[in-house]
Design an enzyme around this catalytic site. Sequence first.
Site, PDB file in Angstrom:
ATOM      1  N   THR A  44      -1.532  -8.696   3.491  1.00 45.95           N
ATOM      2  CA  THR A  44      -0.284  -9.452   3.727  1.00 45.95           C
ATOM      3  C   THR A  44      -0.542 -10.836   4.310  1.00 45.95           C
ATOM      4  O   THR A  44       0.413 -11.587   4.528  1.00 45.95           O
ATOM      5  CB  THR A  44       0.645  -8.674   4.685  1.00 45.95           C
ATOM      6  OG1 THR A  44      -0.040  -8.455   5.928  1.00 45.95           O
ATOM      7  CG2 THR A  44       1.051  -7.339   4.088  1.00 45.95           C
ATOM      8  N   LYS A 102       9.267 -14.761  16.251  1.00 46.74           N
ATOM      9  CA  LYS A 102       9.348 -16.190  16.578  1.00 46.74           C
ATOM     10  C   LYS A 102      10.505 -16.847  15.834  1.00 46.74           C
ATOM     11  O   LYS A 102      11.220 -17.684  16.397  1.00 46.74           O
ATOM     12  CB  LYS A 102       8.034 -16.887  16.215  1.00 46.74           C
ATOM     13  CG  LYS A 102       8.070 -18.393  16.438  1.00 46.74           C
ATOM     14  CD  LYS A 102       6.729 -19.054  16.169  1.00 46.74           C
ATOM     15  CE  LYS A 102       6.816 -20.554  16.403  1.00 46.74           C
ATOM     16  NZ  LYS A 102       5.501 -21.228  16.264  1.00 46.74           N
ATOM     17  N   ARG A 144      -9.955   9.765  65.142  1.00 49.42           N
ATOM     18  CA  ARG A 144     -10.381  11.009  64.503  1.00 49.42           C
ATOM     19  C   ARG A 144     -10.226  12.216  65.425  1.00 49.42           C
ATOM     20  O   ARG A 144      -9.808  13.291  64.991  1.00 49.42           O
ATOM     21  CB  ARG A 144     -11.829  10.872  64.025  1.00 49.42           C
ATOM     22  CG  ARG A 144     -12.266  12.013  63.111  1.00 49.42           C
ATOM     23  CD  ARG A 144     -13.403  11.589  62.214  1.00 49.42           C
ATOM     24  NE  ARG A 144     -13.022  10.488  61.342  1.00 49.42           N
ATOM     25  CZ  ARG A 144     -12.342  10.635  60.199  1.00 49.42           C
ATOM     26  NH1 ARG A 144     -11.984  11.851  59.789  1.00 49.42           N
ATOM     27  NH2 ARG A 144     -12.026   9.588  59.479  1.00 49.42           N
ATOM     28  N   ARG A 180      -7.992  -4.220   4.531  1.00 52.49           N
ATOM     29  CA  ARG A 180      -7.917  -5.031   5.747  1.00 52.49           C
ATOM     30  C   ARG A 180      -7.139  -6.327   5.519  1.00 52.49           C
ATOM     31  O   ARG A 180      -6.532  -6.862   6.450  1.00 52.49           O
ATOM     32  CB  ARG A 180      -9.326  -5.356   6.256  1.00 52.49           C
ATOM     33  CG  ARG A 180      -9.991  -4.225   7.035  1.00 52.49           C
ATOM     34  CD  ARG A 180     -11.256  -4.719   7.713  1.00 52.49           C
ATOM     35  NE  ARG A 180     -11.737  -3.770   8.702  1.00 52.49           N
ATOM     36  CZ  ARG A 180     -12.644  -4.058   9.639  1.00 52.49           C
ATOM     37  NH1 ARG A 180     -13.142  -5.282   9.703  1.00 52.49           N
ATOM     38  NH2 ARG A 180     -13.038  -3.148  10.497  1.00 52.49           N
ATOM     39  N   VAL A 181      -7.169  -6.846   4.312  1.00 53.99           N
ATOM     40  CA  VAL A 181      -6.428  -8.069   4.001  1.00 53.99           C
ATOM     41  C   VAL A 181      -5.473  -7.784   2.842  1.00 53.99           C
ATOM     42  O   VAL A 181      -5.919  -7.473   1.730  1.00 53.99           O
ATOM     43  CB  VAL A 181      -7.380  -9.225   3.617  1.00 53.99           C
ATOM     44  CG1 VAL A 181      -6.565 -10.471   3.252  1.00 53.99           C
ATOM     45  CG2 VAL A 181      -8.335  -9.523   4.757  1.00 53.99           C
ATOM     46  N   GLY A 194       0.753  -1.237   0.000  1.00 59.25           N
ATOM     47  CA  GLY A 194       0.000   0.000   0.000  1.00 59.25           C
ATOM     48  C   GLY A 194       0.786   1.291   0.000  1.00 59.25           C
ATOM     49  O   GLY A 194       1.585   1.589  -0.898  1.00 59.25           O
ATOM     50  N   HIS A 210       5.378  15.333  52.084  1.00 56.55           N
ATOM     51  CA  HIS A 210       5.119  13.915  52.317  1.00 56.55           C
ATOM     52  C   HIS A 210       3.679  13.535  51.976  1.00 56.55           C
ATOM     53  O   HIS A 210       2.977  12.902  52.758  1.00 56.55           O
ATOM     54  CB  HIS A 210       5.443  13.545  53.759  1.00 56.55           C
ATOM     55  CG  HIS A 210       6.890  13.706  54.106  1.00 56.55           C
ATOM     56  ND1 HIS A 210       7.902  13.064  53.425  1.00 56.55           N
ATOM     57  CD2 HIS A 210       7.512  14.458  55.059  1.00 56.55           C
ATOM     58  CE1 HIS A 210       9.072  13.400  53.948  1.00 56.55           C
ATOM     59  NE2 HIS A 210       8.861  14.253  54.924  1.00 56.55           N
TER      60      HIS A 210
END
Length: 524
Positions: free
Chosen positions: A66, A145, A448, A63-64, A34, A288
């Site tokens: 590769t 991989k 308290r 979308r498709v 593309g 703190h």
Amino acid sequence: MTRLALLSTSDKTGLVELAQQLINGYGFTLVSSGGTAAALEKAGLPVTKVSDYTGSLEILGGRVKTLHPRIHGGILARRSLESDIQDLSDNNIQGIDLVVVNLYPFEQTIAKQKTQSITDPDQALADAVEQIDIGGPTMIRAAAKNHAHVTVLCDPQQYESYLQELKQGKGETSLSFRQACGLKVFERMASYDCAIATHLRQSIASSDSQTQLSILGTAKQTLRYGENPHQNAVWYQESDTVSGWAAARQLQGKELSYNNLVDLEAARRVIAEFAQAETQPTVAILKHNNPCGVAQGETLLQAYEKALAADSVSAFGGIVAMNRPIDSDTAQVLTKTFLECIVAPECQPDAAAVLQAKSNLRVLVLPDLISGPAVTVKAIAGGWLAQAADETLTPPVDWQIVTQAKPTEAQLAELLFAWKVVKHVKSNAIVVTKDHTTLGVGAGQMNRVGSVNIALQQAGDQAQGGTLASDGFFPFDDSVRTAAAAGITAIIQPGGSIRDKDSIQAANELGIVMAFTGTRHFLH
């Protein structure tokens, strides 16, 4: 046989330069999809489009493109395995030696949406979903991989080191380099998938379906140490999209420490309560993690001077947060006290020049003081605790005035100021205020009334006519009576104790206004 490189990038930074080196320096043949192929062709470089290489056209609007055996067979084939080599030969597939792919900008898309006024959430979600890459992750995971035989680059910042590796290796990459590149892919995929899952969870999941917690960060900086010198610490930013403190500009001063960042975030949370444009100039001084002085004024200088006077002893070495740009008058006074950090939405040039007299003082500009984490997380043995950030602030219109005495408009405004502050004090928390200025802060006590005593003692005679805020209900009426004895005329608390009637009765006896918000703000 020439070596094959597959290039398919969303971020085309450095793409042409890399491709030129691959062709001219190392004899690669380029296959690209593309927009990447178009960019290379525009640069006059020879490239084979993926659709021509596979013999299959891109479909479904791209979308498709590769997802094809000629691509993934070439990436995954083990060159040391005879059966894999035979499969490549039988199917006329060439091994791919280099995969250069970066992913659709999903994180950038949702980050941009957060800065916009979204009128159609469904369309915004659909736009984000279209930026979920499918082919890119499939290719780089396959290459990672098979790092024993294939080099994969998923970030333009890797191009220079890759070319240097080729130069040193006389056109080849080392196994250790390929392993590092493969690891980076899986780290990138973890970050990418985490961003997608988190966004979808926030966009479409119901509160009872929070079955997973995704925590993933990118190391931004190794800190000198943690809370103490013997503790190691690293600052991680939430994603590859820079936001929050990672987006702050440090104008001067020493490197930020772990404690600085923790205190700065606590300061940001306080000042975020007063960051709306219509709010008066407001300054919060923290030490703190607890506010020791918060005040509003007609000017930023006046607000700072009031906040400093509230507890000048604790302010020494503190953190200052402001909801207005630092001006030169305020800067002059800031330099008179030892401070660790200052943060504001901006700093005027003349103010910056004044602050340079304190070269170690860390001065940060954070334009967005409001946006913070939607979820807070704490580690415990064997897991984590996650909760929604405490962003609730019950407005005065929803308060219940439970006493016979009713507040004036001025008292309502003072009660709201005190309520905003006490929300950010460690429990048990008590804050005494007057004239939109804290006079006493009782923080982190185990009972308290102990916090009440600390706050009132700190306020001294100034408590006369003042307001007291409590982050939790009063279990007994002793706190009300102690406050009245010090001159407090109005109290705000959540209510909800089984002995509320005792506190209400005491307030009525003593002529004190008391408001119940119905919302507790414990902070641990």
